[in-house]
Design a protein around this motif. Sequence first.
Motif, PDB file in Angstrom:
ATOM      1  N   ALA A  16      58.774 161.439  56.257  1.00  0.00           N
ATOM      2  CA  ALA A  16      57.489 162.047  54.939  1.00  0.00           C
ATOM      3  C   ALA A  16      57.403 162.875  54.723  1.00  0.00           C
ATOM      4  CB  ALA A  16      56.142 161.104  56.360  1.00  0.00           C
ATOM      5  N   GLY A  17      57.562 163.477  54.115  1.00  0.00           N
ATOM      6  CA  GLY A  17      56.907 164.557  53.019  1.00  0.00           C
ATOM      7  C   GLY A  17      58.640 165.429  53.051  1.00  0.00           C
ATOM      8  N   GLY A  18      59.373 163.917  53.631  1.00  0.00           N
ATOM      9  CA  GLY A  18      60.723 164.791  53.156  1.00  0.00           C
ATOM     10  C   GLY A  18      61.406 165.126  51.613  1.00  0.00           C
ATOM     11  N   PRO A  19      62.557 165.371  50.963  1.00  0.00           N
ATOM     12  CA  PRO A  19      63.007 165.321  49.570  1.00  0.00           C
ATOM     13  C   PRO A  19      63.055 163.587  49.155  1.00  0.00           C
ATOM     14  CG  PRO A  19      64.716 165.989  50.505  1.00  0.00           C
ATOM     15  CD  PRO A  19      63.040 165.774  52.099  1.00  0.00           C
ATOM     16  N   LYS A  20      63.232 163.506  47.969  1.00  0.00           N
ATOM     17  CA  LYS A  20      63.058 162.117  47.370  1.00  0.00           C
ATOM     18  C   LYS A  20      64.891 162.484  47.161  1.00  0.00           C
ATOM     19  CE  LYS A  20      59.300 160.908  45.785  1.00  0.00           C
ATOM     20  NZ  LYS A  20      57.981 160.685  45.105  1.00  0.00           N
ATOM     21  N   ARG A  21      65.400 160.911  47.341  1.00  0.00           N
ATOM     22  CA  ARG A  21      66.342 160.380  46.353  1.00  0.00           C
ATOM     23  C   ARG A  21      66.504 160.292  44.977  1.00  0.00           C
ATOM     24  NH1 ARG A  21      70.596 156.306  48.101  1.00  0.00           N
ATOM     25  NH2 ARG A  21      71.279 157.512  50.991  1.00  0.00           N
ATOM     26  N   ARG A  22      67.635 161.568  44.392  1.00  0.00           N
ATOM     27  CA  ARG A  22      67.648 161.556  42.559  1.00  0.00           C
ATOM     28  C   ARG A  22      68.096 160.105  42.917  1.00  0.00           C
ATOM     29  NH1 ARG A  22      70.701 167.027  41.094  1.00  0.00           N
ATOM     30  NH2 ARG A  22      72.495 165.355  42.371  1.00  0.00           N
ATOM     31  N   SER A  23      67.376 159.328  40.964  1.00  0.00           N
ATOM     32  CA  SER A  23      67.764 158.856  40.624  1.00  0.00           C
ATOM     33  C   SER A  23      68.564 158.606  39.018  1.00  0.00           C
ATOM     34  CB  SER A  23      67.652 157.019  40.182  1.00  0.00           C
ATOM     35  OG  SER A  23      65.439 157.374  40.071  1.00  0.00           O
ATOM     36  N   PHE A  24      69.836 157.979  38.595  1.00  0.00           N
ATOM     37  CA  PHE A  24      69.987 158.388  37.828  1.00  0.00           C
ATOM     38  C   PHE A  24      70.100 156.624  36.238  1.00  0.00           C
ATOM     39  CE2 PHE A  24      72.363 161.211  40.473  1.00  0.00           C
ATOM     40  CZ  PHE A  24      71.779 162.477  40.179  1.00  0.00           C
ATOM     41  N   THR A  25      69.438 157.383  35.365  1.00  0.00           N
ATOM     42  CA  THR A  25      69.578 156.163  34.389  1.00  0.00           C
ATOM     43  C   THR A  25      71.200 155.759  34.417  1.00  0.00           C
ATOM     44  OG1 THR A  25      70.026 157.714  32.663  1.00  0.00           O
ATOM     45  CG2 THR A  25      67.442 156.942  33.725  1.00  0.00           C
ATOM     46  N   ALA A  26      71.306 154.453  33.598  1.00  0.00           N
ATOM     47  CA  ALA A  26      72.793 154.105  32.955  1.00  0.00           C
ATOM     48  C   ALA A  26      73.269 154.894  32.037  1.00  0.00           C
ATOM     49  CB  ALA A  26      72.860 152.506  32.704  1.00  0.00           C
ATOM     50  N   GLU A  27      72.529 155.302  30.683  1.00  0.00           N
ATOM     51  CA  GLU A  27      72.849 155.979  29.821  1.00  0.00           C
ATOM     52  C   GLU A  27      73.151 157.683  30.539  1.00  0.00           C
ATOM     53  OE1 GLU A  27      70.129 154.886  30.380  1.00  0.00           O
ATOM     54  OE2 GLU A  27      70.283 152.769  28.053  1.00  0.00           O
ATOM     55  N   TYR A  28      72.614 158.286  31.598  1.00  0.00           N
ATOM     56  CA  TYR A  28      73.170 159.582  31.680  1.00  0.00           C
ATOM     57  C   TYR A  28      74.365 159.385  32.723  1.00  0.00           C
ATOM     58  CZ  TYR A  28      73.048 163.465  34.470  1.00  0.00           C
ATOM     59  OH  TYR A  28      73.589 165.303  35.309  1.00  0.00           O
ATOM     60  N   LYS A  29      74.687 158.227  33.503  1.00  0.00           N
ATOM     61  CA  LYS A  29      75.944 158.582  33.625  1.00  0.00           C
ATOM     62  C   LYS A  29      76.808 158.149  33.287  1.00  0.00           C
ATOM     63  CE  LYS A  29      73.889 155.488  38.375  1.00  0.00           C
ATOM     64  NZ  LYS A  29      73.653 154.841  38.935  1.00  0.00           N
ATOM     65  N   LEU A  30      76.787 157.027  32.628  1.00  0.00           N
ATOM     66  CA  LEU A  30      78.098 157.055  31.179  1.00  0.00           C
ATOM     67  C   LEU A  30      78.186 158.510  30.162  1.00  0.00           C
ATOM     68  CD1 LEU A  30      80.061 155.038  30.075  1.00  0.00           C
ATOM     69  CD2 LEU A  30      77.754 154.743  28.112  1.00  0.00           C
ATOM     70  N   ARG A  31      77.405 159.225  30.265  1.00  0.00           N
ATOM     71  CA  ARG A  31      77.170 160.652  29.293  1.00  0.00           C
ATOM     72  C   ARG A  31      77.909 161.532  29.874  1.00  0.00           C
ATOM     73  NH1 ARG A  31      74.996 165.066  29.202  1.00  0.00           N
ATOM     74  NH2 ARG A  31      73.228 164.462  29.827  1.00  0.00           N
ATOM     75  N   ILE A  32      77.517 161.380  30.987  1.00  0.00           N
ATOM     76  CA  ILE A  32      78.272 162.810  32.234  1.00  0.00           C
ATOM     77  C   ILE A  32      80.128 161.784  32.589  1.00  0.00           C
ATOM     78  CG2 ILE A  32      78.441 163.645  34.486  1.00  0.00           C
ATOM     79  CD1 ILE A  32      76.414 164.376  32.590  1.00  0.00           C
ATOM     80  N   VAL A  33      80.436 160.603  33.056  1.00  0.00           N
ATOM     81  CA  VAL A  33      81.273 159.872  33.251  1.00  0.00           C
ATOM     82  C   VAL A  33      82.100 160.389  32.022  1.00  0.00           C
ATOM     83  CG1 VAL A  33      82.744 158.018  33.837  1.00  0.00           C
ATOM     84  CG2 VAL A  33      80.727 158.926  35.226  1.00  0.00           C
ATOM     85  N   GLU A  34      82.003 159.810  30.719  1.00  0.00           N
ATOM     86  CA  GLU A  34      82.238 159.961  29.364  1.00  0.00           C
ATOM     87  C   GLU A  34      83.359 161.797  29.277  1.00  0.00           C
ATOM     88  OE1 GLU A  34      80.762 158.450  26.571  1.00  0.00           O
ATOM     89  OE2 GLU A  34      81.213 156.412  26.765  1.00  0.00           O
ATOM     90  N   GLU A  35      82.244 162.569  29.792  1.00  0.00           N
ATOM     91  CA  GLU A  35      82.416 164.071  29.873  1.00  0.00           C
ATOM     92  C   GLU A  35      83.483 164.627  30.629  1.00  0.00           C
ATOM     93  OE1 GLU A  35      80.083 168.669  29.226  1.00  0.00           O
ATOM     94  OE2 GLU A  35      79.271 166.385  29.112  1.00  0.00           O
ATOM     95  N   TYR A  36      83.318 163.923  31.659  1.00  0.00           N
ATOM     96  CA  TYR A  36      83.895 164.411  32.688  1.00  0.00           C
ATOM     97  C   TYR A  36      85.437 164.345  32.318  1.00  0.00           C
ATOM     98  CZ  TYR A  36      85.557 165.114  37.669  1.00  0.00           C
ATOM     99  OH  TYR A  36      86.230 165.589  38.853  1.00  0.00           O
ATOM    100  N   GLU A  37      85.564 163.141  32.209  1.00  0.00           N
ATOM    101  CA  GLU A  37      87.137 162.236  31.918  1.00  0.00           C
ATOM    102  C   GLU A  37      87.276 163.581  30.552  1.00  0.00           C
ATOM    103  OE1 GLU A  37      86.397 158.378  31.621  1.00  0.00           O
ATOM    104  OE2 GLU A  37      86.860 158.256  33.419  1.00  0.00           O
ATOM    105  N   ARG A  38      86.747 163.623  29.461  1.00  0.00           N
ATOM    106  CA  ARG A  38      87.185 164.572  28.882  1.00  0.00           C
ATOM    107  C   ARG A  38      87.638 166.284  28.905  1.00  0.00           C
ATOM    108  NH1 ARG A  38      82.911 162.458  25.244  1.00  0.00           N
ATOM    109  NH2 ARG A  38      81.949 164.215  25.852  1.00  0.00           N
TER     110      ARG A  38
END
Length: 61
Positions: A16-38
């Motif tokens: 209760a009152g603790g931090p919430k988990r972050r969630s990432f959109t599919a678009e964000y995930k794809l963008r980051i993975v593509e950038e990471y691999e490049r």
Amino acid sequence: MADDEVVGRKKRGPRAGGPKRRSFTAEYKLRIVEEYERLTEPGAKGALLRREGLYHSHIID
């Protein structure tokens, strides 16, 4: 009442009152993975992860 049961708008229990988990959109995930691999320069992948506030396990899972 269960530990994680919600009463009204307030959550009760161990998180209760603790931090919430972050969630990432599919678009964000794809963008980051593509950038990471490049990236090829030494340290560039780590810099990307730090900039985005991510851990290596976020990319590799």
